[in-house]
Design a protein around this motif. Structure first.
Motif, mmCIF file in Angstrom:
data_model
loop_
_atom_site.group_PDB
_atom_site.id
_atom_site.type_symbol
_atom_site.label_atom_id
_atom_site.label_comp_id
_atom_site.label_asym_id
_atom_site.label_seq_id
_atom_site.Cartn_x
_atom_site.Cartn_y
_atom_site.Cartn_z
ATOM 1 N N PHE A 237 6.061 -2.947 -3.747
ATOM 2 C CA PHE A 237 6.996 -2.160 -2.938
ATOM 3 C C PHE A 237 7.210 -2.849 -1.592
ATOM 4 O O PHE A 237 6.271 -3.376 -0.988
ATOM 5 C CB PHE A 237 6.456 -0.742 -2.693
ATOM 6 C CG PHE A 237 6.516 0.147 -3.901
ATOM 7 C CD1 PHE A 237 7.653 0.883 -4.202
ATOM 8 C CD2 PHE A 237 5.424 0.236 -4.753
ATOM 9 C CE1 PHE A 237 7.700 1.688 -5.316
ATOM 10 C CE2 PHE A 237 5.461 1.046 -5.867
ATOM 11 C CZ PHE A 237 6.602 1.776 -6.154
ATOM 12 N N LEU A 238 8.463 -2.827 -1.159
ATOM 13 C CA LEU A 238 8.811 -3.209 0.207
ATOM 14 C C LEU A 238 9.011 -1.935 1.017
ATOM 15 O O LEU A 238 9.699 -1.013 0.564
ATOM 16 C CB LEU A 238 10.103 -4.032 0.240
ATOM 17 C CG LEU A 238 10.121 -5.381 -0.492
ATOM 18 C CD1 LEU A 238 11.506 -6.011 -0.375
ATOM 19 C CD2 LEU A 238 9.081 -6.318 0.063
ATOM 20 N N VAL A 239 8.420 -1.880 2.201
ATOM 21 C CA VAL A 239 8.556 -0.705 3.068
ATOM 22 C C VAL A 239 9.093 -1.185 4.411
ATOM 23 O O VAL A 239 8.440 -1.949 5.119
ATOM 24 C CB VAL A 239 7.208 0.024 3.255
ATOM 25 C CG1 VAL A 239 7.394 1.260 4.130
ATOM 26 C CG2 VAL A 239 6.623 0.423 1.901
ATOM 27 N N MET A 240 10.314 -0.744 4.752
ATOM 28 C CA MET A 240 10.951 -1.089 6.017
ATOM 29 C C MET A 240 11.025 0.154 6.897
ATOM 30 O O MET A 240 11.163 1.269 6.395
ATOM 31 C CB MET A 240 12.368 -1.629 5.789
ATOM 32 C CG MET A 240 12.483 -2.701 4.736
ATOM 33 S SD MET A 240 14.191 -3.140 4.409
ATOM 34 C CE MET A 240 14.018 -4.155 2.941
ATOM 35 N N GLN A 241 10.962 -0.044 8.198
ATOM 36 C CA GLN A 241 11.017 1.071 9.143
ATOM 37 C C GLN A 241 12.143 0.844 10.146
ATOM 38 O O GLN A 241 12.287 -0.251 10.698
ATOM 39 C CB GLN A 241 9.689 1.219 9.878
ATOM 40 C CG GLN A 241 9.655 2.354 10.891
ATOM 41 C CD GLN A 241 8.278 2.606 11.445
ATOM 42 O OE1 GLN A 241 7.379 3.024 10.724
ATOM 43 N NE2 GLN A 241 8.097 2.351 12.735
#
Length: 577
Positions: A318-322
C-alpha cells in the motif's frame, strides 16, 4: 523455404514451427494461436549461441528507429549451416556465432548495446538483459544500482497466445518461467570519465558582442550514477516514456516514508524521490481510497498495489499519501482537447481548481479507471469522525470502517475484507476498573488466515463500533461484560483481604512499638552527630570554645551515664581532628 519444429519464441511455454523464406520469417504455435511474422527487410543482425533448450537464434530488428530482440530457442547444432545460408542469401545478414562465458564469476564489465545490457566476463558475455524487460532502476546506495524486472499481470500470458503478436510487451518473456527473477543489483565502485562540450563566453566591452568557443572537457563522476543515468535513458524509464499528464511536487508519503514527486502518464505514474524512483503501472492498482484523517486537518490517499512496491527486501503493498485539507491547487492538464474528448470523455477535465487531495483522486480515477473508495456512512465515531485511533502492537494509527472492509493506516497498512472475517472479539485491557478506559478488538479471519489485533481503542468508541458490526451482520463477542463482573468480585475479595491485614497488624502492635523506639534512638543519634559537626565547624571560626568547655564541666558535676562517658572520647577525637 527452411522449416524447423519444436522451436520456442521468446522463452514461450509452448513450442511451435519456425519457417524462413525469402520474404521473412514466421512462427506458429503448435497448440493453435496467432502467427508471429517478421519482414525480411526489418532484420538488422542475427546471433547464434548455446542456450537452455539447445541453440538459440537471436534476431535484432531495425524497424521504426528502435531495436528489438526476437529469441528463437530449440535449434540443433547441425541446423547452423542451413540457417546461416538462409540469412546470407535472403536477408544479406551474416549469422554471428557468440560464445558465452561459463566461469560463473560475479564481477566483470557491463556493455550497453542497442537493445540489451550485456554483462561480460573476459570479453565474453555471461548474460544479457533486454531493455524491454526492465521496469525500473534506482540507486540503492552510493555505489550500488538496483534493477527491477517487469512482471506480467497473468503468469500464463507469455505474449505468444495472440497478445501483440509475440512477446513485444514488457514482462511477457518472464511470464514463461515458473520462477521469476524480480531484481538484480550491481555494485559499481570508483569513478568514470565523461567528455562534455564546454562553452567559453567572451564579451566585448565596447560592442557588447558575445563569442562562444567549444572544447572537449573530461570530467570525473561517480560510476554508479553514470550507470544509473545510462540505464534510465536506454530502458526508457521516466520522462522518455512519454509526456506527463500532470505533475505534483514534494508530496508527503507515510508509506514508504519520505517525500516524492508524482508524475502521471497515460499508462503509469512515477514516484521520484531523493534516493528511490518507482514506476508503477495503473494495472497494478487494485484499490484506491480517499480517507479523511480524524484530526480534521488532513486527507489520506491509500493505493493498494499488486505486485507490491519493492524497496530492497521490504515490500509495500500500500502507498499512503497525506495532504492538507485546506491546500488548494490550480492545475491545467498537459493534454489536448481532442485527446480529452476521445480518450477521457467525462473522466477528466482540462482544468482543476480544488483541494489537492480531490484533484489527485479525480485524475487517478480518470487515468486508471479505478473507483474511489470512501468511508462507510454506517459508521460515525463518538467525535463524528470516519475512523478511530488505535494501534497494532507498537504502531499507532487509525482504523477506518469502509462499506466492504476495514483499513488501518499508515503503518503497517492493513486491509481486511468484511467477507473474509469470521468473528470479532472485544476485550478489556488492564486489571483494574480505573484502567478500563481502552479496549482491544481481535479480528479472526476465515480459513485459518490468522488474527489481527487492534488495541488501545477509546472506550467511547465501543457503542459506534458495535452498531457498525450489527449493520454489516458481523459476528462479534463482547467479553468486557464478563470482565467487569470478575473485576468487581476481585475488588470485594481484595477488600476482605485488606480488613484481615488490619486485624493482623493490631495483634502485632508491640513489635511495631519496638520498631518505633529503635527509630527514635537512631533519629537522636543522627541529630547529635549533626550537632557535633556543627559545633566543630563553629569552633573553627574562633568563637564559642569557652562556652563549650563550661557545658562539659557541668556535665561532669551531674550524674554521668555510661553512655555519656563512652561518647566523650569520641567528641575529643573529633575536636582534635
Amino acid at each position: 523455404m527452411e522449416s524447423f519444429d519444436n522451436i520456442y519464441l521468446d522463452l514461450s511455454k509452448q513450442s511451435g514451427k519456425c519457417r524462413f523464406a525469402d520474404s521473412g520469417l514466421g512462427w506458429k504455435p503448435s497448440g493453435g494461436g496467432d502467427t508471429f511474422t517478421l519482414d525480411g527487410s526489418n532484420i538488422g543482425s542475427a546471433q547464434w549461441s548455446r542456450a537452455a533448450r539447445g541453440f538459440e537464434l537471436k534476431v535484432l530488428t531495425r524497424s521504426g528507429g528502435t531495436t528489438e530482440i526476437i529469441q528463437l530457442d530449440g535449434f540443433q547444432q547441425e541446423d547452423f549451416d542451413r540457417i546461416s545460408k538462409a540469412f546470407k542469401l535472403w536477408y544479406s545478414v551474416n549469422l554471428e556465432t557468440r560464445e558465452h562465458n561459463l566461469r560463473g564469476w560475479n564481477w566483470g564489465k557491463t556493455d550497453f548495446g542497442k537493445a540489451e545490457l550485456s554483462f561480460n566476463v573476459q570479453n565474453r558475455p555471461a548474460f544479457e538483459i533486454p531493455y524491454t524487460e526492465i521496469s525500473n532502476t534506482n540507486l540503492a546506495g552510493k555505489n550500488e544500482v538496483a534493477v527491477e524486472f517487469s512482471l506480467p499481470a497473468d503468469g500464463e500470458d507469455t505474449g505468444t497466445n495472440g497478445h501483440l503478436g509475440g512477446a513485444r510487451a514488457r514482462g511477457k518473456k518472464t511470464g514463461a518461467a515458473r520462477d521469476q527473477l524480480v531484481e538484480m543489483r550491481f555494485y559499481i565502485p570508483g569513478v568514470a570519465t565523461v567528455k562534455e562540450k564546454k562553452s567559453k563566453r567572451e564579451e566585448d566591452g565596447e560592442n557588447g558582442e558575445a563569442e562562444e568557443d567549444g572544447e572537449d572537457v573530461e570530467e570525473e563522476t561517480n560510476a554508479a550514477n553514470m550507470f544509473y543515468d545510462t540505464l534510465m535513458e536506454r530502458a526508457e524509464i521516466g520522462d522518455v516514456a512519454g509526456d506527463t499528464v500532470a505533475t505534483f511536487l514534494d508530496v508527503l508519503h507515510l508509506t514508504p516514508r519520505g517525500r516524492f514527486d508524482i508524475d502521471m502518464y497515460e499508462k503509469s505514474f512515477r514516484l521520484r524521490g531523493k534516493t528511490y524512483d518507482y514506476k508503477i503501472q495503473y494495472e497494478s492498482m487494485k484499490k484506491f481510497m480517499l480517507l479523511p484523517k480524524p484530526d480534521d486537518m488532513h486527507y489520506l490517499i491509500t493505493i493498494g498495489l499488486d505486485p507490491p512496491l519493492r524497496q530492497g527486501q521490504t515490500r509495500y503493498p500500500f502507498l499512503v499519501m497525506q495532504f492538507k485539507k485546506d491546500e488548494e491547487v490550480n492545475l491545467d492538464l498537459n493534454m489536448t482537447e481532442e485527446d480529452l474528448q476521445k480518450k477521457y470523455a467525462n473522466k477528466l477535465q482540462a482544468n482543476y481548481e480544488a483541494p489537492i487531495s480531490t484533484v489527485i483522486a479525480q485524475i487517478f480515477r480518470g487515468l486508471s479507471g479505478k473507483k474511489i473508495i470512501t468511508p462507510s456512512r454506517d459508521f460515525s465515531s463518538h467525535h463524528q469522525q470516519s475512523g478511530v485511533k488505535c494501534s497494532i502492537k507498537a504502531n499507532e494509527g487509525h482504523l477506518f470502517c469502509l462499506d466492504k472492509s476495514f483499513m488501518f493506516v499508515p503503518k503497517p497498512a492493513t486491509y481486511l475484507s468484511l467477507d473474509q472475517i469470521q468473528s470479532i472479539t472485544m476485550s478489556r485491557v488492564g486489571g483494574a476498573i480505573s484502567a478500563s478506559r481502552t479496549f482491544d478488538i481481535t479480528v479472526t479471519m476465515k480459513g485459518g488466515a490468522g488474527e489481527h489485533q487492534f488495541s488501545n481503542i477509546n472506550r467511547e468508541e465501543q457503542q459506534p463500533l458495535e452498531e457498525f458490526f450489527r449493520a454489516k451482520n458481523l459476528k462479534f463477542k463482547n467479553e468486557m461484560a464478563d470482565d467487569s463482573s470478575a473485576l468487581i468480585a476481585q475488588a470485594l475479595k481484595d477488600g476482605d483481604l485488606a480488613s484481615s491485614d488490619d486485624e493482623a497488624a493490631g495483634v502485632r502492635g508491640s513489635a511495631s512499638d519496638d520498631d518505633e523506639e529503635i527509630d527514635e534512638d537512631f533519629q537522636e543519634e543522627s541529630e547529635s552527630e549533626v550537632g557535633e559537626e556543627f559545633d566543630s565547624a563553629h569552633e573553627s571560626s574562633g568563637s564559642g570554645s569557652d562556652e563549650e568547655m563550661a557545658d562539659a564541666d557541668g556535665d561532669e558535676d551531674g550524674d554521668a551515664d555510661t553512655a555519656e562517658v563512652a561518647e566523650r572520647p569520641k567528641k575529643k577525637a573529633k575536636t582534635e581532628k
